[in-house]
Structures are given as structure tokens and as C-alpha cells.
Design a protein around this motif. Structure first.
Motif, PDB file in Angstrom:
ATOM      1  N   THR A   1      59.062  -8.020 -10.950  1.00 19.55           N
ATOM      2  CA  THR A   1      59.555  -8.418  -9.629  1.00 19.55           C
ATOM      3  C   THR A   1      58.419  -8.744  -8.661  1.00 19.55           C
ATOM      4  O   THR A   1      57.273  -8.332  -8.843  1.00 19.55           O
ATOM      5  CB  THR A   1      60.408  -7.321  -8.975  1.00 19.55           C
ATOM      6  OG1 THR A   1      59.557  -6.227  -8.569  1.00 19.55           O
ATOM      7  CG2 THR A   1      61.485  -6.814  -9.903  1.00 19.55           C
TER       8      THR A   1
ATOM      9  N   PHE B   1      62.464 -10.341  -5.420  1.00 21.47           N
ATOM     10  CA  PHE B   1      62.622 -11.568  -6.215  1.00 21.47           C
ATOM     11  C   PHE B   1      62.626 -11.143  -7.692  1.00 21.47           C
ATOM     12  O   PHE B   1      61.622 -10.648  -8.200  1.00 21.47           O
ATOM     13  CB  PHE B   1      61.469 -12.531  -5.938  1.00 21.47           C
ATOM     14  CG  PHE B   1      61.293 -12.858  -4.473  1.00 21.47           C
ATOM     15  CD1 PHE B   1      61.942 -13.934  -3.903  1.00 21.47           C
ATOM     16  CD2 PHE B   1      60.467 -12.081  -3.668  1.00 21.47           C
ATOM     17  CE1 PHE B   1      61.779 -14.241  -2.553  1.00 21.47           C
ATOM     18  CE2 PHE B   1      60.297 -12.370  -2.323  1.00 21.47           C
ATOM     19  CZ  PHE B   1      60.962 -13.462  -1.767  1.00 21.47           C
ATOM     20  N   LYS B   2      63.748 -11.382  -8.378  1.00 24.25           N
ATOM     21  CA  LYS B   2      63.978 -10.721  -9.661  1.00 24.25           C
ATOM     22  C   LYS B   2      64.059 -11.619 -10.899  1.00 24.25           C
ATOM     23  O   LYS B   2      64.325 -11.112 -11.978  1.00 24.25           O
ATOM     24  CB  LYS B   2      65.290  -9.937  -9.592  1.00 24.25           C
ATOM     25  CG  LYS B   2      65.237  -8.685  -8.739  1.00 24.25           C
ATOM     26  CD  LYS B   2      66.562  -7.941  -8.824  1.00 24.25           C
ATOM     27  CE  LYS B   2      66.466  -6.606  -8.112  1.00 24.25           C
ATOM     28  NZ  LYS B   2      67.753  -5.874  -8.158  1.00 24.25           N
ATOM     29  N   GLU B   3      63.845 -12.887 -10.824  1.00 25.48           N
ATOM     30  CA  GLU B   3      64.167 -13.764 -11.954  1.00 25.48           C
ATOM     31  C   GLU B   3      63.127 -13.819 -13.071  1.00 25.48           C
ATOM     32  O   GLU B   3      63.413 -14.319 -14.155  1.00 25.48           O
ATOM     33  CB  GLU B   3      64.449 -15.181 -11.450  1.00 25.48           C
ATOM     34  CG  GLU B   3      65.726 -15.287 -10.652  1.00 25.48           C
ATOM     35  CD  GLU B   3      66.110 -16.735 -10.387  1.00 25.48           C
ATOM     36  OE1 GLU B   3      65.743 -17.615 -11.194  1.00 25.48           O
ATOM     37  OE2 GLU B   3      66.757 -16.983  -9.362  1.00 25.48           O
TER      38      GLU B   3
ATOM     39  N   GLY C   1      64.805 -16.133   0.076  1.00 28.92           N
ATOM     40  CA  GLY C   1      64.678 -15.477  -1.220  1.00 28.92           C
ATOM     41  C   GLY C   1      65.168 -16.329  -2.378  1.00 28.92           C
ATOM     42  O   GLY C   1      65.168 -15.895  -3.527  1.00 28.92           O
ATOM     43  N   GLU C   2      65.557 -17.573  -2.076  1.00 32.98           N
ATOM     44  CA  GLU C   2      66.093 -18.456  -3.113  1.00 32.98           C
ATOM     45  C   GLU C   2      64.978 -18.995  -4.005  1.00 32.98           C
ATOM     46  O   GLU C   2      63.933 -19.432  -3.526  1.00 32.98           O
ATOM     47  CB  GLU C   2      66.823 -19.629  -2.453  1.00 32.98           C
ATOM     48  CG  GLU C   2      67.383 -20.646  -3.425  1.00 32.98           C
ATOM     49  CD  GLU C   2      67.931 -21.886  -2.729  1.00 32.98           C
ATOM     50  OE1 GLU C   2      68.451 -22.784  -3.432  1.00 32.98           O
ATOM     51  OE2 GLU C   2      67.810 -21.960  -1.485  1.00 32.98           O
ATOM     52  N   ARG C   3      65.216 -18.990  -5.316  1.00 28.67           N
ATOM     53  CA  ARG C   3      64.292 -19.611  -6.253  1.00 28.67           C
ATOM     54  C   ARG C   3      64.678 -21.082  -6.371  1.00 28.67           C
ATOM     55  O   ARG C   3      65.781 -21.404  -6.737  1.00 28.67           O
ATOM     56  CB  ARG C   3      64.366 -18.910  -7.606  1.00 28.67           C
ATOM     57  CG  ARG C   3      63.244 -19.299  -8.575  1.00 28.67           C
ATOM     58  CD  ARG C   3      63.623 -20.439  -9.477  1.00 28.67           C
ATOM     59  NE  ARG C   3      64.834 -20.123 -10.229  1.00 28.67           N
ATOM     60  CZ  ARG C   3      65.642 -21.047 -10.730  1.00 28.67           C
ATOM     61  NH1 ARG C   3      65.399 -22.329 -10.562  1.00 28.67           N
ATOM     62  NH2 ARG C   3      66.737 -20.677 -11.388  1.00 28.67           N
TER      63      ARG C   3
ATOM     64  N   LYS D   1      62.855  -8.068   0.750  1.00 27.73           N
ATOM     65  CA  LYS D   1      63.519  -8.801  -0.328  1.00 27.73           C
ATOM     66  C   LYS D   1      62.891  -8.423  -1.666  1.00 27.73           C
ATOM     67  O   LYS D   1      61.730  -8.004  -1.725  1.00 27.73           O
ATOM     68  CB  LYS D   1      63.381 -10.326  -0.136  1.00 27.73           C
ATOM     69  CG  LYS D   1      64.114 -10.897   1.052  1.00 27.73           C
ATOM     70  CD  LYS D   1      64.001 -12.427   1.060  1.00 27.73           C
ATOM     71  CE  LYS D   1      64.669 -13.018   2.301  1.00 27.73           C
ATOM     72  NZ  LYS D   1      63.924 -12.714   3.533  1.00 27.73           N
TER      73      LYS D   1
ATOM     74  N   ARG E   1      58.076  -8.298  -4.447  1.00 25.90           N
ATOM     75  CA  ARG E   1      58.737  -7.659  -3.310  1.00 25.90           C
ATOM     76  C   ARG E   1      58.056  -8.076  -2.017  1.00 25.90           C
ATOM     77  O   ARG E   1      56.844  -8.262  -1.970  1.00 25.90           O
ATOM     78  CB  ARG E   1      58.737  -6.136  -3.470  1.00 25.90           C
ATOM     79  CG  ARG E   1      59.588  -5.708  -4.657  1.00 25.90           C
ATOM     80  CD  ARG E   1      59.440  -4.257  -5.055  1.00 25.90           C
ATOM     81  NE  ARG E   1      60.064  -4.046  -6.351  1.00 25.90           N
ATOM     82  CZ  ARG E   1      61.247  -3.456  -6.536  1.00 25.90           C
ATOM     83  NH1 ARG E   1      61.932  -3.000  -5.504  1.00 25.90           N
ATOM     84  NH2 ARG E   1      61.746  -3.323  -7.754  1.00 25.90           N
TER      85      ARG E   1
ATOM     86  N   LYS F   1      57.306 -19.739 -10.791  1.00 25.53           N
ATOM     87  CA  LYS F   1      58.513 -19.981 -10.009  1.00 25.53           C
ATOM     88  C   LYS F   1      58.147 -20.194  -8.548  1.00 25.53           C
ATOM     89  O   LYS F   1      57.159 -19.634  -8.055  1.00 25.53           O
ATOM     90  CB  LYS F   1      59.507 -18.822 -10.146  1.00 25.53           C
ATOM     91  CG  LYS F   1      60.066 -18.679 -11.569  1.00 25.53           C
ATOM     92  CD  LYS F   1      61.109 -17.593 -11.666  1.00 25.53           C
ATOM     93  CE  LYS F   1      61.567 -17.414 -13.120  1.00 25.53           C
ATOM     94  NZ  LYS F   1      62.324 -18.576 -13.618  1.00 25.53           N
TER      95      LYS F   1
ATOM     96  N   TRP G   1      59.676 -19.939  -4.651  1.00 24.44           N
ATOM     97  CA  TRP G   1      60.727 -19.271  -3.886  1.00 24.44           C
ATOM     98  C   TRP G   1      60.634 -19.676  -2.418  1.00 24.44           C
ATOM     99  O   TRP G   1      59.532 -19.837  -1.883  1.00 24.44           O
ATOM    100  CB  TRP G   1      60.579 -17.757  -3.966  1.00 24.44           C
ATOM    101  CG  TRP G   1      60.269 -17.206  -5.314  1.00 24.44           C
ATOM    102  CD1 TRP G   1      59.055 -17.180  -5.943  1.00 24.44           C
ATOM    103  CD2 TRP G   1      61.199 -16.592  -6.227  1.00 24.44           C
ATOM    104  NE1 TRP G   1      59.156 -16.583  -7.174  1.00 24.44           N
ATOM    105  CE2 TRP G   1      60.464 -16.208  -7.381  1.00 24.44           C
ATOM    106  CE3 TRP G   1      62.564 -16.309  -6.173  1.00 24.44           C
ATOM    107  CZ2 TRP G   1      61.045 -15.567  -8.461  1.00 24.44           C
ATOM    108  CZ3 TRP G   1      63.143 -15.672  -7.254  1.00 24.44           C
ATOM    109  CH2 TRP G   1      62.394 -15.307  -8.378  1.00 24.44           C
TER     110      TRP G   1
END
Length: 391
Positions: A220, A235-237, A269-271, A233, A222, A262, A264
Motif C-alpha cells: 500500500t 492506495f491499495k491496488e 485517491g483514484e488510480r 487515504k 498511505r 500506477k 493516482w
């Protein structure tokens, strides 16, 4: 995708892998730190070696270059300061009791983090330790620095009256899964940021927005408020350790052991993009003029269109992992564990990208006149990396 690139210069002076590459603020010099225990100084004008710094008793883990002085840290537990003109060692900073992983120079301070579980602050001009930051339960891997003037309101500063002598703060990331924020003047821990469940490998600071980003082996990233310590937030992807981070115009780029980068949107917080094609972990990355450059454990550097994610060029020639990259005057510099520093001409990619951006702005301008606006999509963990890749 463009053709594979060929290096315009290959520098083979080091006798061991290059662990780090630093560019001077004026852009005139590069500094490499190597497994051979030496550092070398290179001119960006001719890519020739103009300095050879010898004295460390073990490999150099990291280096930092100022315009007039160079700094190196080593597995020999010391940090050294060098004169870039004469090559003379100007100072040796002793005190750590294990490998020094990282150094950071800010103002008159030199900060260091070590496997001995401490970070330390030194006077740049004297071989003197000013402060020791003790509290982590495992090694300190990464550092960041800021001043409370950048983030605290006047009423908040009054609450920290004892710290007003010095408003500098140090941020440390550790393999104990925590991030800590310290007052430099007293060595007191101001915040401990809890949430990660794996080692913290990288930090990036956005002081004007009071935000800190941390990447970890827990897969992640953070985001934290560095005043309150609140986690904002997660970020987990990613599917592997997050090894490197770069923040540009509220876009966060993350390189991972899952072989991807990635992008973001920090505010939501959107990828919004994933950059693929790497055949090994992404070890380093740098954004330049709308292009995302990456270095990987597959021994290749790559250039992606940062908006579309399209791979534009592959730079082949290294034999082992690329540990660090720098960009100056439309030249890409890559430093590898194969012991070479390679120089690549990226003018063609930059020129094509500028033409593309110009065309997109023109289209955007015409669209806005018609009333329909289009939105344009506007930085050595080798053992961990290898384990995640099954090596």
C-alpha cells in the motif's frame, strides 16, 4: 512503441555495482556511489569522470551531491564529505554502529538513517553529531525533512513553544512498519504514524499541502496529514511492495515489485493509469516533460507517455538492475548494479511529446470555443524485491 534505444555513452570506471546516482543542483555534475567502496564525479557536459573519492572501508549505499561538496554513506558505519574540486575528504561523521542506509542534506544539517535503528543529525561544517533520534524498533530506511513554518499556523506553533528555537522536523520510515516525525532541536518524537503492516521503503513529502506519502512492503501507499498525524487515504491496488514514489502536479506515481507503475489522483485517491511492460520490479522512476521514465530489475529503462500509458521507448544495454536514474538537458542517466553509468539521448522522445501536447492543447482550445471543454490529464531493497519475484 518506439525503437529500443542505444546508449550514447557507457561509463565503466567503477569496479562494482552502482547503488545511487545524484545530480548537483546546478546540473553540472553527477555523483555515483558504488559497491567498490568509491564514489565518482562526472561532468554532464562531456560524461567524463572528473573525480574519484576513495576512503570508505566498505560499499557505499547512498550519495548526495551539492554544487561544492559531495556526501557519501557506507556499510562501514560512516558518512564522508568530499571537496568536488580536489577530491579531498573534508569530514568523516562517526557515531552510527551499523550500515548507514540513507543521508539527506538540508540547510546546515546532514541527516542519516541506519540499520542501528537510529537517525542522526550532524553539522554539515563540523564532524559533530547534533542530535540522535531513537525510538524505532528496526532499521531506518528512508528520510524526509521540512520546517514547521511550511505547515503550521501561528496558533499551532504556539502550542509547541519549547520547539520554537528550531522549527525543523525530520521524518523517518522504518522496517518496523512505522513513520515517525521528530523535532530536530530536541530529538523528541512529534508524531508516530501507524497503519502500515510492512516495512516503509519510501517517503515523499508535500509540505505546502501538509501531506506525506509512504510506500511499503504491505503493498500500500498511505497519505498522512503531517500536522495531526491523521491517515487520510490508503492506495491499495498494487500486488507487491511499493519501492519508489514520485509526486507531480497532484499526481502520484508509484513503482512496485508487482512490475507496474500506477498513477493516482492525490485529491480523490483514484488510480487513473497503470504502466506495464516491466519484466521485473520497478526500482526507480522519474517524471520529465510529460514522460514517465522507469528503471527495473529486468535491466531496462523505459519511457511511457504519462497520460496514455503507452510505452514509447525501451533503453537496453544494462546487465543487472537499474538502481537510479537522473535526467538533465534531455539526456537520461541510468546507474546499474552492473557497475556502469549509461547516458541516453532522449531529445527525440521529448520532441515528439511536445508536439503531441501542443496538438492536444490546440484541440482543447477549439473544443472550448464550441462550448465543450475536454479535460487533459495533467520519485536498496534488493533482497525484498528478489523475494517477491521468487528469486
Amino acid at each position: 512503441m518506439g525503437n529500443s534505444g542505444s546508449a550514447v555513452k557507457v561509463c565503466t570506471d567503477h569496479q562494482g555495482g552502482i547503488n545511487w546516482l545524484s545530480l548537483s543542483p546546478d546540473g553540472q555534475r553527477l555523483l555515483t556511489g558504488s559497491e567498490d567502496g568509491t564514489a565518482r564525479l562526472w561532468s554532464t557536459a562531456d560524461s567524463q569522470c572528473h573525480g574519484h573519492f576513495q576512503g570508505h572501508e566498505s560499499y557505499i549505499t547512498f550519495c548526495h551531491l551539492e554544487n561544492e561538496a559531495a556526501f557519501t554513506c557506507s556499510a562501514d558505519h560512516t558518512i564522508r564529505k568530499w571537496d568536488v574540486v580536489t577530491g579531498q575528504c573534508l569530514a568523516i561523521y562517526r557515531g552510527h554502529t551499523s550500515i548507514v542506509n540513507r543521508i539527506l542534506v538540508a540547510k546546515d544539517y546532514l541527516f542519516s538513517g541506519s540499520y542501528d535503528r537510529t537517525a542522526r543529525c550532524w553539522s554539515v561544517d563540523k564532524e559533530k553529531q547534533i542530535q540522535e533520534f531513537r525510538g524505532h524498533r528496526n532499521c531506518v530506511l528512508t528520510l524526509a525533512h521540512y520546517s514547521s513554518r511550511d505547515v503550521l499556523e501561528e496558533e499551532e506553533e504556539e502550542e509547541e513553544e519549547e520547539e520554537r528555537v528550531s522549527r525543523d522536523l525530520l521524518v523517518t520510515g522504518s522496517t518496523d512498519c512505522t513513520v515517525k516525525v521528530w523535532w530536530v532541536s530536541s530529538g523528541r518524537c512529534y508524531q508516530t504514524l501507524l497503519g502500515h503492516t510492512g516495512a516503509v521503503l519510501c517517503l515523499i513529502l508535500d509540505a505546502p499541502n501538509r501531506e506525506l506519502f509512504s510506500g511499503s512492503t504491505d503493498y500500500t501507499i498511505r497519505t498522512w496529514n503531517i500536522v495531526t498525524g491523521e491517515q487520510l487515504k490508503v492506495f491499495k491496488e498494487h500486488q507487491g511492495s511499493v519501492i519508489c514514489l514520485e509526486l507531480v502536479n497532484r499526481h502520484l506515481y508509484s513503482g512496485s515489485a508487482d512490475r507496474t507503475v500506477k498513477c493516482w489522483l492525490v485529491d480523490t485517491g483514484e488510480r487513473i493509469q497503470t504502466y506495464k511492460a516491466h519484466k521485473h520490479s520497478v526500482s526507480t522512476l522519474k517524471y520529465h516533460a510529460g514522460i514517465l521514465f522507469t528503471g527495473s530489475g529486468d535491466a531496462c529503462a523505459r519511457a511511457f507517455n504519462s497520460k496514455s500509458g503507452v510505452l514509447q521507448k525501451i533503453f537496453r544495454g544494462h546487465k543487472f538492475i537499474i538502481n537510479c536514474i537522473q535526467i538533465h538537458n534531455e539526456l537520461l542517466y541510468t546507474a546499474s548494479h552492473d557497475g556502469t553509468l549509461r547516458v541516453w539521448d532522449i531529445r527525440g522522445i521529448c520532441k515528439r511529446n511536445k508536439r503531441r501536447l501542443k496538438k492536444e492543447r490546440s484541440v482543447q482550445g477549439r473544443s472550448s470555443q464550441k462550448g465543450s471543454l475536454s479535460r487533459l490529464f495533467n520519485n536498496k531493497v534488493g533482497c525484498m524485491v528478489q523475494q517477491e519475484n521468487g528469486e
